[in-house]
Design an enzyme around this catalytic site. Structure first.
Site, PDB file in Angstrom:
ATOM      1  N   ILE A   1       0.821  -1.209   0.000  1.00 36.12           N
ATOM      2  CA  ILE A   1       0.000   0.000   0.000  1.00 36.12           C
ATOM      3  C   ILE A   1       0.856   1.260   0.000  1.00 36.12           C
ATOM      4  O   ILE A   1       0.607   2.209  -0.759  1.00 36.12           O
ATOM      5  CB  ILE A   1      -0.928   0.008   1.232  1.00 36.12           C
ATOM      6  N   ASP A   2       1.876   1.295   0.852  1.00 40.97           N
ATOM      7  CA  ASP A   2       2.681   2.502   1.001  1.00 40.97           C
ATOM      8  C   ASP A   2       3.409   2.858  -0.291  1.00 40.97           C
ATOM      9  O   ASP A   2       3.478   4.030  -0.682  1.00 40.97           O
ATOM     10  CB  ASP A   2       3.688   2.316   2.139  1.00 40.97           C
TER      11      ASP A   2
END
Length: 639
Positions: free
Chosen positions: A376-377
């Protein structure tokens, strides 16, 4: 102050432009403690690979990191030292032939190890290393038998209940433990004098503890009964389980030969391949060793084997930071970075698909060698960096717009049912994993929603995608953050150190999506941040925070943590305050400092076990904070 800020921004921008690689990426290093260097030495010795120069250089770095009391630390302010790190470093220096047991510092290391309980008190990963090389007994039985890989997904306990980064470590461990693999050579040191109690009873205490654990007995009984119901003979089941493990490993091996792009899992894979009966010269092993060798970098202490590369992460963050500093998207620097990021968007399905089956690939991974494990990051970081290209994509025939849409689709689909965001895989929260009695397992077995991932995702959705709290996904994320704030007003961050990191992510995420700064939760968070500002104007938090599960001050300020705190305050106040001015002055006055505070690890891997010093962080986060500070009072022309 404005002139000084502008001067510092220009200095950083010009330096970063020169540091960019021809392909558009930035290649900074990720430095950690002695683990990977020690394991590399032990691997080369165990396989009897003649690479004396590499062994010597790795041993030199390990030796330089040793403390005067003989121990090794994971971070500067660790009280005395770290038991497992000291065992691993001590073992590697002996195996490399770089040190002798009777050397004074090695004698001190031995005394430190014994004072902390000896080999029996080491971490699971260290015990696996020791078992592989004949220094510690393999447990019998293993907490989870290899046959568990055959249990169907509808079974109460399933191998894929563990998150991906845990699975790629557990699978080779299960193979090696099943085969009771031991590789000893004529050079293997004897560590039997590192047991605090040399009796056999002490050495098998792990197994006694397992037998006494009621929850574990129930779990093991459940697994055994499930295996018995498989319609094959025990021999067939066992053989099929080993084959399943072998295929599992192969399917997750990256093109460069590493398993999931991690040093630690690749190290285990090599031993598992030998345990499965393959020769040391097998192509899977030789490619894996080359992949590990390619992780080598040079640090102030000497050469170091990184656990992974951070090229995609650094490139995405730096491209975004430079654009925030005023560098035009039309500049060659940003253009090249954009094309690099476009080339690194994932095209393959990975294990994230298990709990998210109806969404095509679209995320980005952390490393340039990572093709199947997006997170996600990195996805939000890459999307931030290419946003302006996606908004005006004519030159590349809408390639950026298509990339943006795929990335957004994947990102939104990965939200956990509880409203937060994980790092790698959604909804990995089965409580039965708590029954596996392995110390520290709870930190690596699942991938729960965290304040840092949720906050940073909300910040992206608000500032770069134009979402507000009226969007359903954003509303769920905001509610998750507000439910998970600490009593003192902070938030705990999982992948950074620790409460400063989480609080920064939460504040910027909430304000970016339209949550008013006068909300009591934000006011409490700001009050907490201001209360921990250091006298020099900066902020600093100890790695002990995630061990003690509360904020522990470092007693000094670091560049990245100071920048995170300042970015959070700027998101709330919109204009400089006295506290913000003091923080900015700290960033500028220390921008070229080189001491332990600038090398302090502010990236988290495993609480109490693995921390990272990102060489890029002292450039990324201060540049972002300075640029946003500048925008509070003046308009910034694009370069």
């Amino acid at each position: 102050m404005k002139v000084e800020v502008e001067t510092e921004i220009n200095r950083k921008v010009e330096w970063l432009k020169k540091e960019q690689s021809p392909d558009g990426a930035w290649r900074f290093y990720v430095e950690s403690g002695p683990l990977s260097d020690a394991y590399m030495i032990i691997l080369l010795r165990s396989l009897q690979i003649d690479d004396e120069e590499r062994r010597r250089l790795l041993a030199e770095r390990i030796a330089r990191l040793q403390e005067k009391n003989g121990a090794w630390k994971l971070f500067h302010d660790e009280a005395e030292g770290h038991l497992s790190a000291t065992i691993e470093a001590y073992y590697a220096l002996l195996y490399a032939g770089y040190k002798r047991k009777d050397d004074e510092l090695m004698q001190r290391a031995k005394q430190f190890i014994l004072s902390k309980g000896g080999l029996s008190e080491a971490s699971l990963y260290t015990k696996v290393l020791l078992a592989l090389t004949g220094q510690y007994p393999w447990p019998s039985p293993m907490p989870v038998p290899v046959e568990a890989l055959l249990l169907p997904q509808q079974f109460p306990f399933h191998f894929f209940d563990f998150v991906g980064y845990a699975r790629v470590h557990f699978a080779p461990i299960l193979v090696c433990a099943d085969r009771k693999l031991v590789i000893k050579t004529a050079r293997t040191p004897d560590l039997s004098d590192l047991y605090a109690d040399s009796s056999e009873g002490n050495r098998i205490s792990d197994q006694a503890e397992l037998r006494a654990n009621e929850f574990y007995r129930s779990l093991l009984s459940m697994i055994v009964q499930g295996i018995k119901h498989l319609p094959f003979s025990p021999w067939q089941i066992h053989s099929a389980a080993l084959h399943r493990a072998e295929q599992f490993i192969l399917q997750r091996t990256e093109p460069d030969g590493t398993l999931y792009s991690y040093f630690t899992s690749t190290f285990l894979m090599i031993f598992a391949w030998i345990a499965l009966g393959h020769a040391k010269s097998h192509p899977v092993i030789t490619r894996a060793i080359r992949g590990l060798e390619n992780l080598t970098c040079r640090t102030n202490a000497g050469i170091h084997v990184q656990n992974f590369t951070s090229t995609v992460w650094d490139t995405a963050l730096l491209s975004h930071a430079l654009q925030e500093a005023g560098v035009s998207p039309s500049s060659p620097t940003i253009q090249k970075a954009g094309l690099y990021l476009l080339s690194r968007q994932h095209q393959k399905y990975g294990d994230w698909r298990i709990r998210n089956p109806r969404v095509p690939p679209g995320g980005w991974g952390f490393s340039d060698i990572n093709t199947i494990n997006p997170d996600i990051d990195d996805t939000t970081a890459a999307l931030r960096a290419i946003r302006r290209f996606a908004q005006n994509d004519r030159e590349h025939n809408h390639a950026y717009l298509a990339s943006w849409n795929r990335g957004m689709n994947w990102l939104l689909s990965m939200q956990n049912d509880n409203g937060g965001w994980p790092a790698f895989e959604k909804n990995t929260d089965k409580s039965i994993l708590d029954w596996v009695p392995i110390k520290g397992l709870e930190e690596v077995s699942t991938d729960l929603s965290t304040a840092d991932l949720t906050g940073r995702t909300l910040e992206f959705l608000g500032n770069d995608a134009g979402f507000t709290f009226s969007h359903r996904a954003v509303d769920k994320g905001i509610r998750w953050l507000l439910r998970n704030q600490e009593e003192d007003g902070s938030w705990d961050g999982r992948w950074g150190v620790s409460y400063i990191y989480g609080t920064w992510a939460a504040i910027t995420g909430l304000t970016a999506t339209g949550v008013p700064s006068r909300l009591p939760a934000i006011e409490r968070a700001v009050k907490w941040l201001l209360s921990i500002q250091n006298a020099d104007g900066g902020w600093g938090e100890s790695c002990r925070s995630d061990i003690e599960q509360k904020y522990v001050p470092l007693g000094a300020s670091t560049p990245s943590q100071s920048a995170w705190a300042l970015d959070a305050l700027l998101a709330v106040y919109k204009r400089p305050t006295a506290a913000i001015d003091r923080g900015m002055r700290f960033l500028m006055e220390t921008s070229q400092r080189d001491d332990w505070t600038t090398r302090y690890p502010t990236g988290a891997g495993l609480p109490g076990g693995f921390y990272f010093h990102y060489h890029s962080y002292r450039h990324i986060w201060p540049l972002l904070a300075l640029s946003r500070y500048k925008k509070t009072s003046i308009n910034v022309p694009q370069r």
